[in-house]
Structures are given as C-alpha cells and as structure tokens.
Design a protein around this motif. Structure first.
Motif, PDB file in Angstrom:
ATOM      1  N   THR B  65      34.083  30.187  46.156  1.00 33.57           N
ATOM      2  CA  THR B  65      32.825  30.318  45.413  1.00 33.57           C
ATOM      3  C   THR B  65      31.673  30.630  46.373  1.00 33.57           C
ATOM      4  O   THR B  65      30.523  30.359  46.038  1.00 33.57           O
ATOM      5  CB  THR B  65      32.492  28.998  44.692  1.00 33.57           C
ATOM      6  N   ARG B  71      32.638  34.323  43.125  1.00 35.61           N
ATOM      7  CA  ARG B  71      32.999  33.300  42.139  1.00 35.61           C
ATOM      8  C   ARG B  71      33.355  33.975  40.816  1.00 35.61           C
ATOM      9  O   ARG B  71      34.341  33.641  40.167  1.00 35.61           O
ATOM     10  CB  ARG B  71      31.794  32.370  41.960  1.00 35.61           C
ATOM     11  N   GLU B  75      37.053  34.939  38.420  1.00 32.74           N
ATOM     12  CA  GLU B  75      37.277  34.638  36.997  1.00 32.74           C
ATOM     13  C   GLU B  75      37.927  35.838  36.304  1.00 32.74           C
ATOM     14  O   GLU B  75      38.822  35.682  35.471  1.00 32.74           O
ATOM     15  CB  GLU B  75      35.959  34.276  36.315  1.00 32.74           C
ATOM     16  N   LEU B  76      37.475  37.014  36.685  1.00 32.61           N
ATOM     17  CA  LEU B  76      38.089  38.222  36.105  1.00 32.61           C
ATOM     18  C   LEU B  76      39.564  38.260  36.469  1.00 32.61           C
ATOM     19  O   LEU B  76      40.422  38.566  35.664  1.00 32.61           O
ATOM     20  CB  LEU B  76      37.433  39.487  36.669  1.00 32.61           C
ATOM     21  N   LEU B  86      40.745  28.669  43.202  1.00 34.22           N
ATOM     22  CA  LEU B  86      39.349  28.965  43.515  1.00 34.22           C
ATOM     23  C   LEU B  86      38.782  27.765  44.276  1.00 34.22           C
ATOM     24  O   LEU B  86      38.639  26.674  43.728  1.00 34.22           O
ATOM     25  CB  LEU B  86      38.550  29.216  42.226  1.00 34.22           C
ATOM     26  N   ASN B  88      36.048  25.619  45.975  1.00 29.06           N
ATOM     27  CA  ASN B  88      34.605  25.419  45.826  1.00 29.06           C
ATOM     28  C   ASN B  88      33.974  25.210  47.208  1.00 29.06           C
ATOM     29  O   ASN B  88      34.226  24.197  47.858  1.00 29.06           O
ATOM     30  CB  ASN B  88      34.377  24.197  44.934  1.00 29.06           C
ATOM     31  N   ILE B  89      33.191  26.177  47.646  1.00 26.74           N
ATOM     32  CA  ILE B  89      32.533  26.061  48.950  1.00 26.74           C
ATOM     33  C   ILE B  89      31.063  25.718  48.702  1.00 26.74           C
ATOM     34  O   ILE B  89      30.330  26.518  48.122  1.00 26.74           O
ATOM     35  CB  ILE B  89      32.626  27.387  49.741  1.00 26.74           C
ATOM     36  N   ILE B 101      32.874  17.409  49.599  1.00 23.40           N
ATOM     37  CA  ILE B 101      33.429  18.400  48.663  1.00 23.40           C
ATOM     38  C   ILE B 101      34.445  19.274  49.400  1.00 23.40           C
ATOM     39  O   ILE B 101      35.548  19.515  48.924  1.00 23.40           O
ATOM     40  CB  ILE B 101      32.302  19.290  48.052  1.00 23.40           C
ATOM     41  N   ASP B 104      37.664  17.422  50.024  1.00 22.56           N
ATOM     42  CA  ASP B 104      38.420  17.275  48.772  1.00 22.56           C
ATOM     43  C   ASP B 104      39.057  18.596  48.347  1.00 22.56           C
ATOM     44  O   ASP B 104      40.143  18.623  47.772  1.00 22.56           O
ATOM     45  CB  ASP B 104      37.504  16.761  47.645  1.00 22.56           C
ATOM     46  N   GLU B 105      38.354  19.665  48.640  1.00 22.16           N
ATOM     47  CA  GLU B 105      38.906  20.968  48.263  1.00 22.16           C
ATOM     48  C   GLU B 105      40.140  21.302  49.110  1.00 22.16           C
ATOM     49  O   GLU B 105      41.084  21.917  48.634  1.00 22.16           O
ATOM     50  CB  GLU B 105      37.846  22.064  48.400  1.00 22.16           C
ATOM     51  N   ARG B 108      42.876  19.460  47.519  1.00 24.56           N
ATOM     52  CA  ARG B 108      43.270  20.092  46.259  1.00 24.56           C
ATOM     53  C   ARG B 108      44.087  21.361  46.553  1.00 24.56           C
ATOM     54  O   ARG B 108      45.069  21.658  45.895  1.00 24.56           O
ATOM     55  CB  ARG B 108      42.008  20.423  45.453  1.00 24.56           C
ATOM     56  N   GLN B 115      52.609  22.631  44.816  1.00 25.73           N
ATOM     57  CA  GLN B 115      53.082  22.950  43.454  1.00 25.73           C
ATOM     58  C   GLN B 115      53.528  24.401  43.323  1.00 25.73           C
ATOM     59  O   GLN B 115      54.309  24.757  42.450  1.00 25.73           O
ATOM     60  CB  GLN B 115      51.973  22.699  42.431  1.00 25.73           C
TER      61      GLN B 115
END
Ligand code: SF4
Ligand code: SF4
Lengths: 451, 289
Positions: B65, B71, B75-76, B86, B88-89, B101, B104-105, B108, B115
């Motif tokens: 992001t 960002r 989405e497209l 995606l 989050n920066i 953040i 944590d990213e 994630r 997965q």
C-alpha cells in the motif's frame, strides 16, 4: 411557501424578513462583490433555511477570524472525514476547521481567487485534484486564518492529498501525522470487530487506531491545556451523533419522497456540514434540524420542486463545480442517494464503548480507506433501499483514486442492481464541458425511461 | 514456476519470501515488453506491475500500500481471483504504531506464504542470506559529471537513459530512485538473529528513506549526505505521469540541493533512446553544465 429554485437575488429577498437569524446572516450578494461569482450562476432552494445555510457556509472565514480574535484554539483537521473533528469539538474553547474545504474555492470564486495559480507556481499543477487549492490558500493566507495546530491522516489516503500536505509542512506549517491503515478483510484465523455498518474488520487494525488516537489525545491535552477525558470525549460523540442522526433523517426524507423536496445542491452542502460542522457545531445542529423540519413539511403538504417523474439518480463523489448539482434537476433527474466520499460520517458512533475505541471504529468505516469493492457494496445497499434508477460517478480531475474506482463501482452496481451507470468528469469550472455533461445526463434519463 | 512469488516493492524483504521456501521474483526484473499502452490517470509503473502480475504464473503475488496508485491497482488485480497478498506499509514511521504495523504485516505475510504451500520460516537461513548481501560500493568516477538520478523506479528501459547520460561524459553516481540505493537495507546481523521481526522492521521500514513517507525528511537527510559525499554535480529526476508523490517534490528537490536539475516525465512505454525531445533536453542540460 411553495418550494422552487431561485436566483441569489431572489433568495436575498428573504433578507430582513426572517426574524431571529444569527448575526452572520446578510444579503448573499455581498459575497459576489467579494469574488464568489459562481453564486450568480447557481440556483438555490427558496426557503428561509436555505438562506441561512448559504450564509453559514459563506461566512466560515469571517467566523474563524472572530473565533481566533476571541482566543479560541483552531485545529486544522486535514484529510479527516469525521474523527478528529469529533475529538476537537469535545474540548472547550477549541474548534476544528477543515482546510480541505478549499477544494471548492476555485469553483465558488470562478478561479478569481488565484489559488490554483498559486498551486501551479509551486509545481502543483492540474495533474492533482482540486484540493491543490488548499496549498494556494496556505500561501495567500486569505481564505482562512492559519490554524494553531494541523493534524493530518496518512497511510490509506489519496496520493494527491498526501503529496500536497507534505508540501504544506515543508513550507513551515508543522503537521502531526497519524496513521490510517488500509482496512482489509480479516483472515479466517484473525479476531474481528464489526465496523459501523456491521461488516467485520481485523481487530488488530482497530488496536492500531486506538494507539494513534491515544497519542493524539495527549497532544490535544498538551496543546489546549484541557484534560481530554473519556467523559468529555463521550459527550462530544453524543453531540456528533445528534448531527449524524439529523443528516440521516434529512437524507431519508429527501431520497424517499415522491418528488423533489430539496435540491441536490443544498443536500450536498448539508452533507458537508456533517463532517466538519463548518467551524460551528451548535449552528450546524440548528440548521440541519430546520432543514429536516422544512423537508418534512414539504412532504406532508405535497410541495415538490418540478414534476414528480424525475429520474432517481444516485451520485458518487462530490462535484468540483457546484453548478453541476443544479443541472441534474434541469435535465429531468433528482438526487436519490449519494456517496460523496463520507458516507461513514452518517453512521452513529457507538456510545456504549470507550470513546477512543468508538472513534477508531468510525475511522475504520471510511470506505476510502478500504477498497472500491467495499464502497460499491454500500452503494448497492443504498440503491436497493432507495430505489435509485441510475448511477452517476463523477470523476474528479487528477484524483489518484478516480482512475480505478469508476470501473470497479460501475461493474458491481450494474451486476448487483441492474441500473445504468455513467461517468462524467467535473472540473472546478465545468462551463466548457457543460454540453458534454448535459448530453450524458439526458442520455442516462432516456435509457431509464426506456427500461 | 509454482514455487515463485512475485513482489513489487522495496518494503518487501525478498529474504523473507526465500526463508519460506519460495523463490522471490522482483517485478522490476521481468520483461517489460508486454506493456504497450498506459491508461489515463494511472501511474504507468503501477500499471506495469499490474500487467506483470497478470502474466505471472507463480504461486502468489505481493503488492504493498506504499502509494494510493499501488494500493488501488492491487485491488484491480485481486478481482482476477489470483493469490494476492497486499502488505500494509504505513506512511508514518516515527511512532511505535507504525513499526508495530510493519512487524505484524511480516507475520501475516509469513502465515500467507505457509498457507500458499511454503515452509515455516527458516530464521538461521535468514541470517546467512544477509551475511552474503553486500551493499554495492559507490561507482568509480573519473572526469565525468556526477549525476544523481531520482524519481520513480528505474526499469530496464533506463539503460537507454544511462547510455544517453554517458554520451555526455556524465555518470549516474547516486541512484536515489524509488528502488535505488536508498532501498538497500542496512541489517544488523546480531539483532537479526535475536529478533528477526524487530530488526527487519527497523532495516526494511523505519530506517528506509522514502519520499512517500510522512514526513519524508529522512529521504532528504540521506540524500543530502550522499550528494555531499559523492560531490554530485547535477540532478536528473524522472517521474512517471500521474505520480503525485514524486511530482509534488520537484520544486523542493530543486530548492534544497541548489544543483542544476533536469526533470522529465516519461511513460514506461517510451524508451529514452527514442524520445527526441528528451535527447534535446539532455543535450542542452549538459551543455549548460
Ligand atoms: S478529491 Fe479525491 S484525490 Fe482529491 S483530496 Fe479528496 S480524496 Fe483526495
Ligand atoms: S512512481 Fe509514483 S505513483 Fe508510481 S508507484 Fe511509484 S510512487 Fe506510486
């Protein structure tokens, strides 16, 4: 009085005829002499409350200067649609002001204020959205007093604003930045929290925002010398919810009425009030209450503007040229549903949880911080509730989100609601594009009539 | 191809992808010929990344992001149903929330990679990977004019630009583009071994000078130092159309460094070699220099 759209001169005939108006009210034509030339091209609702609303809007600069002279602490809440202003108005003797509102000055002044030229001179040209006028306003210092403190959100915001705010800071106006994370869908294993519309969001993102707002609370305390307790914040939220409730009532009454009970232009202005209160929260409440009374009275008496067969249009994004709102009715349409980028400011902020947690939820509910898909979902829900017959997405020239969102929103709305969609681009002075806009609106109406 | 992960930004540590058993592929390194025309209002670089992702036949794609264009382009891409992460920066960096953040990213991303068929992170390997990662020495310069290149990320068409610059007896001595020298992290191996999340958050995020950060003073402080150290003679800034982040900073770059500056806007579809206007401007610029 039967409702109709009138010129500014005609609206001014109400001057002196309505008792009990606040001191800021006067003939609107005085603003034309000050450069607000667009007023001569606009048509206004003919009610007394419309007269008061326009006076309120156009006197913000004077009222801010008076507030400064009276020793009030002025906070510029930038790129913030309804969170920090709520905190600010909780603090006595403090007012929030929204520098982003300079967005409309080039339109209202028909470019005579020179703000875009100032921005051009600083290298911020028309590849940026009209918010570049804000930079010009900081340079000229003519359109608002410089705030005592600037607080600006960053992160999941548009590039236009982020880039321009950075330039403003570099010009010597310190900014307190706060992080607005991009709100994403939670993963299956994550803890979630429901947003204001009930959709789940990652709890961890809520925690980030609580941390950020705790930091800002301390800053506000330090700057204003007032203890920003949970108690005063809760009172501020309550007050804000009152405004949100009034706007909600106004929109519902207008959108669900059989015909036009309030022109699109006045509804847009009313929505703007709800996000930053036009520098006076008490007066905002009075005006919105009276607007609700007026439209309810019109519905009860069957007083409509124009004929009842107008096509019901849902409108996405604010228009840089206010004249385009008038055009909608001129070409047989009416406003039935809006997403002017601040729909989240309509939702009630929870009052049964600690205030910072509630405000964090309010911030997370801003669909501009998630994706256009989420934004489209809310639009579809509203279209179905209201029964809108067509959708217009107005593109904002230069805006970093506009190149992407139109395609996503229009595809989803067509698929989910089966209504026609058009995109129009509206610059701050849309005169040269009026024919094009008119043709598009008329074609849209024809398509709806055939369907 | 299925064990490859495509990534798009300086904030995504390729080593992090690697220790989950995937081969990281930098979008920038892909063939750009597939991209013929850019869309109105869209940063062509962001759009190029989108096209690269569409063509990619690996396990997953990682976007960030970092700017609104990136960002939104992600989405497209996500609407294609592809496997996408995606990241989050944060734009801010001076507060603990932002660093939290980022950490944590990373966690994630780790879960996402596992997965997607990856392994649990091999932290020992992480230290080894960084041991072998050396910061490149500043380029050796003779009598050439020393140029600092800034602006949007350099892609392979830039070899044309580099050649053009060399034709004028000049050399790029500082690559301060979006993914240039400033984007090379400085990792403390001991700290990395003790707490990989914290050290990566410091090296790949908090200490990463970037024009898109708020505030972006870190970027200017670093560049200022390097401009002085390397005796830079002039600055060339190449921006992509519709990139507000860089575009807004040109007057500031001019004002702060007080060096001759040439700014041009270029699409990714046009090679500088074939841009006669740019060639003329470069010629005039070097004549003045
Ligand atoms: S109109 Fe769009 S691009 Fe401009 S400031 Fe508002 S959100 Fe940003
Ligand atoms: S060049 Fe600009 S718009 Fe494009 S990806 Fe980089 S910062 Fe974003």
């Amino acid at each position: 009085m039967k409702p109709k759209k009138v010129t500014v001169e005609k609206l001014d005939e109400l001057h002196g005829k309505t008792p009990g108006l606040p001191a800021y009210c006067g003939k609107l034509c005085r603003h034309i002499d000050d450069g607000d030339h667009r007023l001569t091209k606009l048509e206004f609702d003919n009610s007394a409350i419309s007269y008061r609303l326009w006076n309120f809007l156009l006197t913000e600069e004077d009222r801010l200067r008076e507030a400064r002279a009276a020793g009030k602490y002025i906070i510029g809440t930038m790129k913030d649609l309804g969170t920090i202003p709520v905190m600010t108005y909780s603090i006595p003797n403090t007012i929030a002001f929204y520098p982003d509102g300079a967005w409309w000055i080039p339109c209202v002044m028909e470019l005579s204020g020179g703000l875009l030229l100032e921005a051009d001179n600083l290298g911020i040209d028309e590849s940026f959205c009209p918010v570049r006028a804000m930079l010009g306003a900081f340079v000229t210092e003519k359109h608002f007093p410089l705030p005592d403190l600037l607080i600006c959100s960053s992160g999941a915001v548009c590039d236009d604003f982020s880039a321009i705010a950075q330039r403003i800071e570099a010009m010597g106006h310190p900014i307190e930045w706060w992080e607005m994370p991009h709100i994403r869908k939670p993963t299956p294993e994550e803890k979630t929290i429901p947003l204001l519309d009930g959709s789940p969001a990652p709890k961890i993102q809520h925690e980030y925002l609580i941390d950020e707002f705790t930091r800002l609370r301390l800053l506000l305390q330090e700057k204003t010398g007032v203890e920003v307790s949970d108690k005063i914040l809760s009172a501020g939220i309550k007050r804000s919810n009152k405004i949100r409730q009034l706007l909600h009532e106004l929109r519902d009454t207008v959108f669900l009425a059989e015909g036009i009970v309030l022109p699109a232009l006045e509804l847009l202005i009313a929505e703007m009030l709800a996000i930053h209160y036009c520098s006076d929260i008490d007066e905002t409440e009075i005006i919105l209450q009276e607007m609700v009374n007026e439209v309810k009275n019109r519905v009860a008496n069957g007083f409509f503007i124009g004929n009842k067969s107008a096509t019901k249009v849902f409108w996405v994004n604010p228009v840089a040229d206010l004249r385009v709102m008038n055009m909608l009715e001129e070409y047989g349409c009416r406003l039935c549903g809006t997403d002017f980028m601040f729909t989240h400011a309509l939702d009630q902020i929870p009052e049964d949880i600690p205030p910072l947690e509630a405000l964090a939820l309010a911030a997370m509910s801003d669909s501009m911080t998630s994706g256009s898909t989420q934004r489209a979902a809310r639009i579809c829900k509203d279209i179905k509730k209201i029964g809108s017959e067509a959708l217009i997405i107005s593109k904002i020239p230069g805006a970093s989100h506009c190149a992407f969102e139109g395609k996503i929103i229009s595809e989803i709305v067509k698929r989910e609601c089966g209504i026609p969609v058009i995109e129009i681009e509206v610059p701050p002075m849309a005169d040269v594009m009026m024919m094009n806009i008119k043709t598009k609106i008329k074609t849209l109406k024809e398509i709806v009539d055939i369907l | 191809m299925k064990n490859k992960v495509l990534y798009s930004s300086q904030y995504i540590p390729p080593e992090w992808i690697k220790i989950h058993g995937f081969q990281p592929v930098n979008m920038i390194s892909q063939n750009n010929n597939a991209f013929q025309e850019s869309s109105e209002g869209v940063c062509p670089y962001a759009e190029l990344m989108f096209k690269q992702a569409e063509l990619f036949d690996g396990s997953a794609v990682v976007f960030t992001t970092r700017c609104d264009q990136m960002r939104r382009i992600s989405e497209l891409y996500s609407s294609s149903g592809a496997k996408l992460f995606l990241m989050n920066i944060p734009a801010t960096w001076q507060n603990q929330t932002a660093i939290g953040i980022y950490k944590d990213e990373l966690k994630r991303l780790s879960s996402f990679l596992i997965q997607t068929g990856g392994t649990e992170p091999d932290f020992e390997n992480l230290v080894t990977l960084f041991k072998n990662k050396k910061r490149p020495d500043p380029p050796k310069v003779g009598n050439e004019k020393r140029i600092a290149l800034m602006g949007g990320p350099a892609i392979d068409f830039d070899s044309g630009l580099i050649n053009l610059i060399q034709e004028h007896s000049a050399k790029i001595c500082l690559d301060a583009t979006e993914i240039g020298e400033l984007a090379i992290p400085d990792v403390n191996l001991k700290k990395l071994a003790d707490d990989p999340y914290s050290e990566l958050a410091i090296a790949y995020f908090a200490n990463m000078p970037d024009i898109a950060k708020r505030p972006n003073k870190q970027f200017y402080e670093h560049i200022d130092e390097m401009v002085k150290q390397r005796n830079i003679d002039a600055i060339i800034v190449r921006t992509y159309p519709w990139c507000d982040i860089w575009h807004a900073e040109i007057p500031r770059i001019k004002e702060l460094f007080k060096l001759p500056l040439l700014h041009f806007t270029a699409d990714v579809c046009t090679s500088p070699k074939n841009d006669s206007r740019l060639k003329t401007r470069l010629k005039a610029f070097f004549e003045i220099l």
